[in-house]
Design an enzyme around this catalytic site. Structure first.
Site, PDB file in Angstrom:
ATOM      1  CB  THR A 246      -5.460   2.755   8.609  1.00  0.00           C
ATOM      2  OG1 THR A 246      -4.294   2.007   8.967  1.00  0.00           O
ATOM      3  CG2 THR A 246      -5.384   4.146   9.222  1.00  0.00           C
TER       4      THR A 246
ATOM      5  CG  HIS B 209      -2.054  -3.632  14.635  1.00  0.00           C
ATOM      6  ND1 HIS B 209      -1.542  -2.458  14.123  1.00  0.00           N
ATOM      7  CD2 HIS B 209      -1.889  -4.569  13.663  1.00  0.00           C
ATOM      8  CE1 HIS B 209      -1.106  -2.679  12.895  1.00  0.00           C
ATOM      9  NE2 HIS B 209      -1.297  -3.940  12.592  1.00  0.00           N
TER      10      HIS B 209
ATOM     11  CB  CYS C  42      -0.908   0.003   1.233  1.00  0.00           C
ATOM     12  SG  CYS C  42      -0.002   0.170   2.797  1.00  0.00           S
TER      13      CYS C  42
ATOM     14  CG  HIS D 182       2.520  -0.417  12.126  1.00  0.00           C
ATOM     15  ND1 HIS D 182       3.698  -1.073  11.861  1.00  0.00           N
ATOM     16  CD2 HIS D 182       1.546  -1.154  11.554  1.00  0.00           C
ATOM     17  CE1 HIS D 182       3.452  -2.169  11.160  1.00  0.00           C
ATOM     18  NE2 HIS D 182       2.148  -2.239  10.952  1.00  0.00           N
TER      19      HIS D 182
ATOM     20  CG  HIS E  37       3.154  -7.230  10.720  1.00  0.00           C
ATOM     21  ND1 HIS E  37       2.007  -6.501  10.927  1.00  0.00           N
ATOM     22  CD2 HIS E  37       3.891  -7.101  11.843  1.00  0.00           C
ATOM     23  CE1 HIS E  37       2.047  -5.961  12.127  1.00  0.00           C
ATOM     24  NE2 HIS E  37       3.179  -6.305  12.699  1.00  0.00           N
TER      25      HIS E  37
ATOM     26  CD  GLU F 177      -3.357   1.989  12.109  1.00  0.00           C
ATOM     27  OE1 GLU F 177      -4.390   2.688  12.027  1.00  0.00           O
ATOM     28  OE2 GLU F 177      -3.039   1.121  11.277  1.00  0.00           O
TER      29      GLU F 177
ATOM     30  CG  ASN G 244      -2.689  -5.905   5.597  1.00  0.00           C
ATOM     31  OD1 ASN G 244      -2.660  -6.337   4.452  1.00  0.00           O
ATOM     32  ND2 ASN G 244      -1.589  -5.594   6.265  1.00  0.00           N
TER      33      ASN G 244
END
Length: 577
Positions: free
Chosen positions: A161, A123, A12, A73, A41, A125, A219
């Site tokens: 996100t 996580h 991304c 993150h 990751h 983030e 994700n």
């Protein structure tokens, strides 16, 4: 087997940006370089970064010098203050989409609002986001958690996100029933939404879905779960070695997607491995033709044939006799130089062209023998043409080999940023184009009397722009691998969008020259015919931009075929005019 590759598969924007920042810093070689926690990751990428001297750390108390990069993150403000107090140079690679969520939480919590975050509390983030709330933030993962929330004043909700869009909408509906005055900020990244939606659209199109990405990537796991929720047979793999080929061999069409932290070369590895699985209905003839086609591309015979064809077409454009030694010289020289430079350029090839790397390893002896033989034949043929041609081709051959050879002794190489000609930013595309011009346009005029200078210049310009466009195009397909090894190609220097603009400009210049030359009496009407392969080359670029074809052997062959078309049209023109 047919594979449908998701348009959104791979890095991304935030991960790509973080990778570019890390690799740019790593290639500077300005002392120790750390990332605060694992950058992404994906263990395979982390292993490559570690080999380049980039170390991941969660404990900075013992660090006093060097550079440390905040990963995509993000981190809490207090940790940022801790980093800045160590004396390390802090480089922020936080994803801009994550930064936006941090700003929302800081702004509204400072005004007395209470933050609710939909996401995984463990996580990185989410941990970072919680640090931006003036009062304690509340993290929930599903609808059942809403009932466990304490009474809060003036609540607002944001999302991690990379959350599942449908899941977030369901949680928000429950939150609104409990907190009618709830402020809602849908902060799920557009890229996340798009790749999740694209997985859903696979239903009805494919027999199974392969999801590529780290087993611990949140994700990527969500993509696999969404695929399973759509009742699609789903295979979550980290590398091509994890593929269940027996089960996949029973499928006719397979959908392929990847998590946001999966580099393109890993996706390509998996794609090629799936395509190599034999369809049980495939005939022997079909398999044989595919193998011949693959051999032509990977052995460099196709690109050499393209050089022969362009040299033949250049002779027709210039008004020279195309039945001469020069197209053969172009074939032999381009073949030899591609073979030698493929072996000498071992860095990015393993990432950009894994299939070719494996092919070179398997057929190393054969390719070396044929490369040496081709160069010897080219030199012998050039000597028969003339001494000047022989000396010129000898010089070109030496330059072609030196291009990928380190020119600085190994013991002092670390002191210099560039040790090879190919290390100079943007040199690869330009060097390739100049080599094509030299062997196709320059050699034929060295010992020719009464050269039509305007026609020769026009032809040389067309050959240059054509071959330059080809070189830039292939550099676009190799950005991530080049980035990993520090090769500064045009797409890395300019960025993909600007590079695409440059390619269009090159196409327009070529078209303009071909259109104007006959009108000015510089060249004949054949220039109009040669606009056909220029148009099809532009269509190849469009196929890449719109992802009608994914990077690989098929797209490479499509580009090279446009060069073959120039020779075919020239042959037809010669016989039918």
């Amino acid at each position: 087997m047919k594979v449908i590759l998701a348009k959104t598969a791979g890095f991304c924007m935030g991960v790509r940006r973080a990778m570019e920042i890390v690799m740019a810093e790593a290639n500077k070689k300005e002392g120790p370089l750390f990332t605060f926690g694992p950058l992404i990751h994906n263990q395979q990428v982390l292993n490559i970064l570690e080999a380049k001297g980039v170390k991941a750390t969660d404990d900075v108390r013992e660090l006093t010098s060097g550079r440390i990069i905040i990963r995509a993150h993000g981190i809490p403000p207090r940790k940022r203050e801790l980093l800045e107090g160590t004396g390390l140079k802090v480089i922020d690679a936080t994803c801009p989409k994550v930064t936006r969520v941090q700003q929302i939480i800081r702004h509204y919590s400072n005004k007395g609002h209470s933050a609710i975050i939909v996401g995984d509390p463990n996580h990185a983030e989410v941990i970072g986001l919680m640090g931006y709330s003036k009062s304690p933030a509340h993290v929930i993962q599903d609808e059942a958690d809403v009932a466990g929330l304490p009474p809060v004043d003036r609540p607002f909700v944001v999302a991690q996100t990379t959350q599942n869009q449908e899941k977030f909408n369901e949680i928000v509906d429950v939150l609104k029933r409990r907190f009618p005055d709830l402020l809602i900020f849908d902060t799920i990244c557009d890229a996340t939404q798009e790749r999740q939606q694209e997985v859903r659209t696979f239903k009805g199109q494919v027999d199974a879905v392969v999801v590529v990405g780290g087993y611990h990537s949140a994700n990527t796991q969500r993509l696999a779960r969404i695929s399973e929720e759509e009742s699609l047979p789903t295979f979550h793999v980290e590398t091509e070695q994890d593929l269940d080929k027996d089960k996949l061999s029973r499928m006719s069409v397979v959908g392929l997607t990847a998590g946001a932290s999966t580099p393109h070369w890993m996706i390509r590895n998996v794609l090629q491995e799936i395509e190599a699985i034999r369809d049980r209905q495939e005939t022997f003839l079909t398999r044989w033709l595919k193998q011949v086609f693959r051999f032509m591309v990977l052995s460099n015979l196709l690109v050499a044939s393209g050089a022969f064809s362009l040299a033949y077409a250049a002779a027709v454009m210039e008004g020279r006799d195309p039945v001469s030694p020069f197209p053969v010289l172009a074939f032999l020289y381009i073949f030899a130089m591609h073979v030698f430079n493929r072996f000498l350029d071992k860095g990015a090839s393993a990432y950009n062209e894994p299939d070719r790397t494996a092919f070179l390893k398997t057929h190393k002896a054969l390719l070396n023998i044929t490369g040496i033989t081709a160069l010897a034949m080219a030199l012998a043929l050039s000597y028969r043409v003339g001494v000047i041609t022989f000396l010129a081709l000898t010089g070109l051959s030496a330059l072609g080999i030196v291009y990928s050879v380190p020119l600085i002794p190994e013991r002092i190489r670390d002191r210099y940023r560039y040790s090879k000609i190919k290390d100079i930013p943007g040199s690869r595309s330009l060097s390739e184009a100049l080599a094509w011009v030299a062997v196709i346009s320059l050699l034929p005029v060295l010992e020719t009397r009464g050269v039509d200078v305007p026609a020769a210049v026009m032809t040389g310009l067309v050959v240059f722009t054509w071959s330059y466009a080809r070189a830039i195009f292939f550099s676009l397909l190799q950005v991530q691998g080049d980035l990993m090894v520090g090769t500064e190609t045009l797409p890395i220097i300019l960025g993909e969008r600007r590079t695409l603009v440059l390619l269009r400009i090159v196409f327009l210049i070529t078209a303009f020259v071909l259109l104007v030359s006959p009108a000015l009496g510089i060249a004949g009407m054949f220039c109009y015919i040669i606009l056909i392969p220029l148009f099809t080359l532009w269509l190849s670029l469009m196929a890449y931009e719109r992802q009608w074809l994914c990077p690989g052997i098929t797209l490479e062959a499509l580009v090279e075929t446009n060069f073959l078309l120039t020779g075919l049209l020239a042959l037809v023109w010669q016989n039918w005019r």
